[in-house]
Design a protein around this motif. Structure first.
Motif, short mmCIF file in Angstrom:
data_model
loop_
_atom_site.label_atom_id
_atom_site.label_comp_id
_atom_site.label_asym_id
_atom_site.label_seq_id
_atom_site.Cartn_x
_atom_site.Cartn_y
_atom_site.Cartn_z
N THR A 44 -4.60 -4.44 9.12
CA THR A 44 -5.96 -3.94 8.86
C THR A 44 -6.16 -3.82 7.35
OG1 THR A 44 -5.15 -1.66 9.05
CG2 THR A 44 -6.14 -2.66 11.02
N LEU A 45 -5.06 -3.55 6.65
CA LEU A 45 -5.15 -3.40 5.21
C LEU A 45 -5.03 -4.77 4.52
CD1 LEU A 45 -5.46 -1.19 3.14
CD2 LEU A 45 -3.00 -0.79 3.24
N ILE A 46 -4.24 -5.59 5.10
CA ILE A 46 -4.13 -6.98 4.64
C ILE A 46 -4.63 -7.85 5.79
CG2 ILE A 46 -2.59 -8.79 3.81
CD1 ILE A 46 -0.69 -6.59 2.85
N PRO A 47 -5.92 -8.00 5.93
CA PRO A 47 -6.41 -8.82 7.05
C PRO A 47 -6.07 -10.29 6.78
CG PRO A 47 -8.22 -8.14 5.62
CD PRO A 47 -6.99 -7.46 5.10
N PRO A 48 -5.93 -11.07 7.83
CA PRO A 48 -5.61 -12.48 7.67
C PRO A 48 -6.62 -13.21 6.78
CG PRO A 48 -5.51 -11.86 9.98
CD PRO A 48 -6.05 -10.68 9.25
N ASP A 71 -3.20 -12.91 19.99
CA ASP A 71 -4.56 -13.22 19.53
C ASP A 71 -4.65 -13.13 18.01
OD1 ASP A 71 -5.23 -13.62 22.13
OD2 ASP A 71 -6.22 -11.66 22.40
N LEU A 72 -4.03 -12.10 17.48
CA LEU A 72 -4.03 -11.93 16.02
C LEU A 72 -3.37 -13.14 15.35
CD1 LEU A 72 -3.33 -8.67 14.11
CD2 LEU A 72 -2.15 -10.75 13.40
N ARG A 73 -2.28 -13.58 15.93
CA ARG A 73 -1.59 -14.75 15.38
C ARG A 73 -2.47 -16.00 15.42
NH1 ARG A 73 3.97 -14.21 14.53
NH2 ARG A 73 4.96 -12.44 15.55
N LEU A 74 -3.10 -16.20 16.57
CA LEU A 74 -3.91 -17.40 16.73
C LEU A 74 -5.12 -17.37 15.81
CD1 LEU A 74 -3.64 -17.83 20.60
CD2 LEU A 74 -2.58 -19.26 18.82
N ALA A 126 -1.89 -14.76 3.40
CA ALA A 126 -1.98 -13.60 4.30
C ALA A 126 -2.23 -14.12 5.71
CB ALA A 126 -3.09 -12.66 3.85
N ALA A 127 -3.06 -15.14 5.81
CA ALA A 127 -3.33 -15.75 7.11
C ALA A 127 -2.07 -16.40 7.67
CB ALA A 127 -4.45 -16.78 6.99
N LEU A 128 -1.36 -17.11 6.81
CA LEU A 128 -0.10 -17.73 7.23
C LEU A 128 0.85 -16.65 7.76
CD1 LEU A 128 1.92 -20.11 7.33
CD2 LEU A 128 2.51 -19.58 4.96
N HIS A 129 0.92 -15.57 7.01
CA HIS A 129 1.76 -14.45 7.41
C HIS A 129 1.36 -13.94 8.80
CE1 HIS A 129 4.16 -10.77 7.05
NE2 HIS A 129 3.14 -10.19 7.67
N GLY A 130 0.05 -13.74 8.98
CA GLY A 130 -0.44 -13.23 10.26
C GLY A 130 -0.05 -14.14 11.42
N ALA A 131 -0.03 -15.43 11.14
CA ALA A 131 0.28 -16.38 12.19
C ALA A 131 1.76 -16.40 12.55
CB ALA A 131 -0.19 -17.77 11.78
N VAL A 132 2.61 -16.29 11.55
CA VAL A 132 4.04 -16.53 11.81
C VAL A 132 4.96 -15.37 11.47
CG1 VAL A 132 3.72 -19.02 11.46
CG2 VAL A 132 4.47 -17.58 9.54
N GLY A 145 5.60 -12.52 2.74
CA GLY A 145 5.68 -11.26 3.46
C GLY A 145 4.39 -10.47 3.30
N ALA A 146 4.30 -9.40 4.05
CA ALA A 146 3.16 -8.50 3.87
C ALA A 146 3.66 -7.06 3.98
CB ALA A 146 2.09 -8.77 4.91
N VAL A 147 3.15 -6.22 3.08
CA VAL A 147 3.53 -4.82 3.06
C VAL A 147 2.25 -3.99 3.14
CG1 VAL A 147 4.56 -2.98 1.67
CG2 VAL A 147 5.59 -5.27 1.69
N GLU A 148 2.13 -3.21 4.19
CA GLU A 148 0.95 -2.37 4.34
C GLU A 148 1.39 -0.90 4.34
OE1 GLU A 148 -2.29 -4.48 6.93
OE2 GLU A 148 -0.43 -4.43 8.09
N LEU A 149 0.83 -0.15 3.41
CA LEU A 149 1.25 1.24 3.24
C LEU A 149 0.04 2.16 3.42
CD1 LEU A 149 3.30 0.62 -0.04
CD2 LEU A 149 4.14 0.49 2.32
N PHE A 150 0.20 3.12 4.30
CA PHE A 150 -0.89 4.07 4.53
C PHE A 150 -0.43 5.45 4.09
CE2 PHE A 150 -1.58 0.48 7.25
CZ PHE A 150 -2.96 0.28 7.22
N ILE A 151 -1.10 5.97 3.09
CA ILE A 151 -0.69 7.28 2.56
C ILE A 151 -1.83 8.26 2.86
CG2 ILE A 151 -0.11 8.58 0.47
CD1 ILE A 151 0.53 4.98 0.31
N LYS A 152 -1.53 9.18 3.76
CA LYS A 152 -2.56 10.10 4.22
C LYS A 152 -2.76 11.24 3.22
CE LYS A 152 -3.06 7.92 8.13
NZ LYS A 152 -4.28 7.22 8.48
N LYS A 153 -3.71 12.10 3.56
CA LYS A 153 -4.08 13.21 2.70
C LYS A 153 -2.86 14.00 2.18
CE LYS A 153 -7.08 17.24 2.77
NZ LYS A 153 -8.03 18.03 3.55
N GLY A 154 -2.77 14.13 0.88
CA GLY A 154 -1.70 14.93 0.29
C GLY A 154 -0.31 14.35 0.43
#
Ligand SMILES: Nc1ncnc2c1ncn2[C@@H]1O[C@H](COP(=O)(O)OP(=O)(O)OP(=O)(O)O)[C@@H](O)[C@H]1O
Ligand SMILES: [Mg+2]
Lengths: 469, 247
Positions: free
Chosen positions: A167-171, A53-56, A177-183, A248-257
């Motif tokens: 979620t950080l780089i939504p399509p 679904d995300l791809r479509l 970014a959308a192209l990336h999400g699709a393929v 490409g897409a790079v999503e980085l989540f850096i939590k507290k501390g």
């Protein structure tokens, strides 16, 4: 394998005439992206429905968004042929003979072993680092660190991936970014549990080895509270693809501390459009450090973004960009200061020669919550001749007055007197220039692990050769 | 004596743009000799140093420069360095991101055309730095960046000591130095002078006479050497000024 032509147009002919028995596995004659192709990719990867679904959904967004016109001219990029980039079992593995000479040459001079070269050139499938990878992985598993290729992660860690993926780089972020999400295909997934400090840098192994990776790969890294990681993406050999777009897409989540250092040396073959998207979300007292080297490509648009969401979150960006003949490297950094006392430091260096264009494009934003935030931006450009261009375009948008900001930009050339000085100590003109350029990027090289620093310097030497008539 | 002739400048005329700066300059330096050049501001002293080193901006209109019997007019700057010429700059350049040690080792290898093993080099470097009383941490600093005027000059002499040239041209190396630093530098030069090193020292001060016994003192006015003498010529300039030497 027989010798094959490089262009996809001729690939089609080959497909039709030569390999008819393979045809049913491919989408050889379909141009452009459509739903059935996307479904096929998803099925091939045996993905859960939400991913399909995300791809479509991404595909729809991709089709609806215009090509951005605010930056370098992308009109020559023929995305109608995109289908050829993503066919699940396309004969990507062209032969070694087809790899352009300048790339072979660079492999040679970087001292990269033959097996690895073939892999980098998309010719071979396997190479020695398999062993390295497995050893690394054992050590990481012991610490509870998860390190997988993205496809496997979708299956084995579905809940976590689902919670964070795109979620950080939504399509909807932009067309590519959308192209990336699709393929999307390939890439790395890393999860570092609370409090775990990974003491060896992890190098992205999957980028080169997964099928179709190095093209639309997805990197998802979650560094949990108070954990630490150094992730190294890419390698300094030119990544060669017959196809000419990388999103490409790079999503980085850096939590507290927590703390993440994300180092990259990208070096694309010179026909490549590099439209990579990178974002980090940093929570309270967390730190993201970007170390970025951009080489190669025909056009690059790359602006890693830090979203400093928690109080006292920090971002440090250190980047070097080298644009040679026929290249437009439009790079920079973006920071959103979105909490009190957040801070960022941006150090950008760019070098242009032989008509290359190196542009620094920066965006610094602060929300009204960002009281007491600090930002220091420092951009320096070095133009090696009169044909080359460098410019800086920093944009700042603050919704809070209580922000301490420093900005410096310097654009210049190598002074003749400096060259004379070094030559008077026995160095040739080339050596003198190389030494000055290496010194110019030293603030970046010293941030890199030794072998990467050495390679960065080698790359500079290679790029500089032939500069002097 | 004539067979150890190291440098011979013959009726040298040099211009920059459409300005003539050196207007028929003659000079001969033998191996092991120390020559001093004094002269008013703008006379062409630095120009002479730059031209000898091969600065591309200066044009030789006529005349010849022979070094070790070879006509060096056509040689590039680095080739001259390799033949044993050295220029201590009046205003040394700052090179960011390049450490003193890295620079010196690279230069040493460039000049000799040989690999210089790192440990051996470090030992040598430490020796010379001690001699010139340069604190050890300077070798990690970026070349001349943020150095005081005096530190830059000391660094030039350090380079000279490491590169071990046949002829060193020192362009106002003693300007901007405190008395102690002048002493250190000239004592350093004195030690290096052992052997057959030659020096061409451009200076405004006859303080040098306290440390080095020059073989010749030349007065350069308006692009020409107008008088040559022994050490006491330097003292006479101090008394009389250059006015009396203009032709
Ligand atoms: N690159 C240049 N461009 C234009 N003029 C120059 C250049 N270099 C030297 N000159 C001129 O040539 C003349 C000689 O300069 P030079 O630097 O050789 O003098 P100097 O004898 O070393 O003086 P000082 O004692 O002040 O160092 C001066 O008039 C100077 O302005
Ligand atoms: Mg001068």
């Amino acid at each position: 394998m027989k010798s094959r032509k490089k262009t996809y147009v001729e690939d089609i002919d080959r497909t039709i005439y030569d390999i008819s028995n393979k045809e049913r596995h491919r989408f050889a004659t379909i141009k452009g992206l459509n739903e059935s192709i996307i479904k096929e990719i998803s099925k091939e990867k045996d993905e859960p429905k939400w991913m399909l679904d995300l791809r479509l959904n991404s595909l729809e967004i991709y089709n609806s968004k215009p090509v951005p016109t605010w930056g370098p001219n992308l009109s020559e990029l023929d995305l109608d042929n995109i289908v050829h980039y993503i066919r699940p079992d396309t004969d990507m593995s062209h032969s070694w003979e087809e790899v352009p000479e300048d790339i072979k040459d660079t492999f040679e001079r970087l001292g990269i072993p033959q097996a690895e070269r073939e892999s980098l050139a998309g010719v071979g499938a396997q190479y020695d680092s398999e062993v390295v990878y497995h050893n690394t992985k054992e050590e990481l598993t012991r610490q509870g660190v998860v390190y997988l290729d993205m496809e496997t992660a979708v299956k084995e860690y579905e809940d976590i991936v689902k919670k964070y993926f795109m979620t950080l780089i939504p399509p909807s972020y932009h067309k590519y970014a959308a192209l990336h999400g699709a393929v999307w295909s390939g890439g790395s997934f890393v999860y570092v549990p609370k409090g775990v400090k990974v003491d060896i840098p992890i190098q992205s192994y999957f980028r080169l080895n997964a099928k179709g990776a190095g093209q639309f790969e997805h990197t998802l890294i979650i560094v949990d509270e108070c954990a630490e990681l150094h992730f190294i993406e890419g390698c300094s050999a030119p990544v060669y693809n017959v196809q000419n777009v990388h999103a490409g897409a790079v999503e980085l989540f850096i939590k507290k501390g927590a703390k993440l250092r994300y180092s990259t040396i990208e070096n694309w073959s010179k026909n490549m459009y590099n439209l990579n998207t990178k974002r980090a979300l940093v929570e309270e007292e967390g730190t993201i450090e970007w170390v970025s080297g951009s080489f190669g490509s025909r056009i690059s648009m790359l602006y890693p973004m830090s979203i400093l969401k928690g109080r006292r979150a920090k971002s440090e960006f250190t980047g070097v960009t080298f644009a040679g003949e026929g290249q437009i490297l439009d790079t920079g950094a973006k920071v959103l200061l979105a909490a009190p006392e957040t801070s960022c430091i941006i150090n950008s260096k760019s070098i242009s020669k032989s008509g290359g264009v190196a542009m620094y494009r920066g965006l610094l934003q602060a929300t009204k919550e960002a009281s007491g935030a600090k930002a220091a931006v420092n951009c320096e450009s070095l133009m090696l001749d009169n044909d080359s261009k460098s410019d800086t375009l920093p944009i700042m948008e603050f919704k809070n007055d209580n922000i301490d900001i420093g900005h410096e930009a310097k654009i210049g050339r190598i002074p003749d007197e400096s060259i004379f000085y070094l030559m008077s100590r026995g160095m040739s003109e080339e050596e003198a220039k190389a030494m000055i350029v290496r010194g110019f990027v030293e603030p970046i090289t010293k941030e890199l692990p030794l072998e990467y620093a050495v390679e960065l310097n080698n790359l500079i030497d290679i790029e500089l050769e032939g500069t002097i008539d | 004596m004539n067979n150890d002739l190291l440098l011979k400048i013959d009726e040298l005329k040099v211009s920059i743009g459409d300005r003539n700066i050196l207007k028929g300059l003659n000079l001969e330096i033998n191996e092991g000799e120390t020559h001093i050049i004094m002269g008013p501001n703008g006379a062409g002293k630095s120009t002479l140093g730059n031209v000898l080193m091969g600065h591309p901006e200066y044009k030789i209109d006529s005349g010849n420069i022979y070094f070790n019997g070879e006509d060096i007019n056509g040689l590039s700057v680095d080739e001259r360095a390799k033949r044993g010429l050295f220029l201590s700059f009046q205003y040394p350049e700052e090179i960011s991101g390049v450490t003193v040690e890295n620079f010196l080792r690279t230069s040493k290898m460039a000049v000799t055309g040989e690999n210089v093993p790192i440990l051996e080099f470090q030992k040598q470097l430490k020796e010379k730095m001690d001699l010139l009383q340069i604190p050890e941490e300077y070798k990690e600093r970026y070349l001349n960046v943020g150095f005081s005027g005096g530190e830059k000059k000391k660094n030039e002499i350090l380079q000279m000591a490491i590169l071990d040239p046949k002829l060193a041209i020192l362009d106002e190396t003693d300007s901007g130095l405190d008395v102690d630093a002048i002493k250190v530098i000239y004592e350093g030069i004195k030690i290096l002078k052992e052997g057959k090193k030659s020096f061409l020292v451009i200076t405004h001060y006859n303080k040098i006479l306290d440390y080095l016994a020059p073989d010749f003192v030349h007065i350069l006015v308006d692009g020409k050497i107008v008088e040559t003498g022994s050490a006491d010529l330097a003292n006479r300039i101090e008394e009389l000024g250059y006015e009396n030497f203009k032709k």
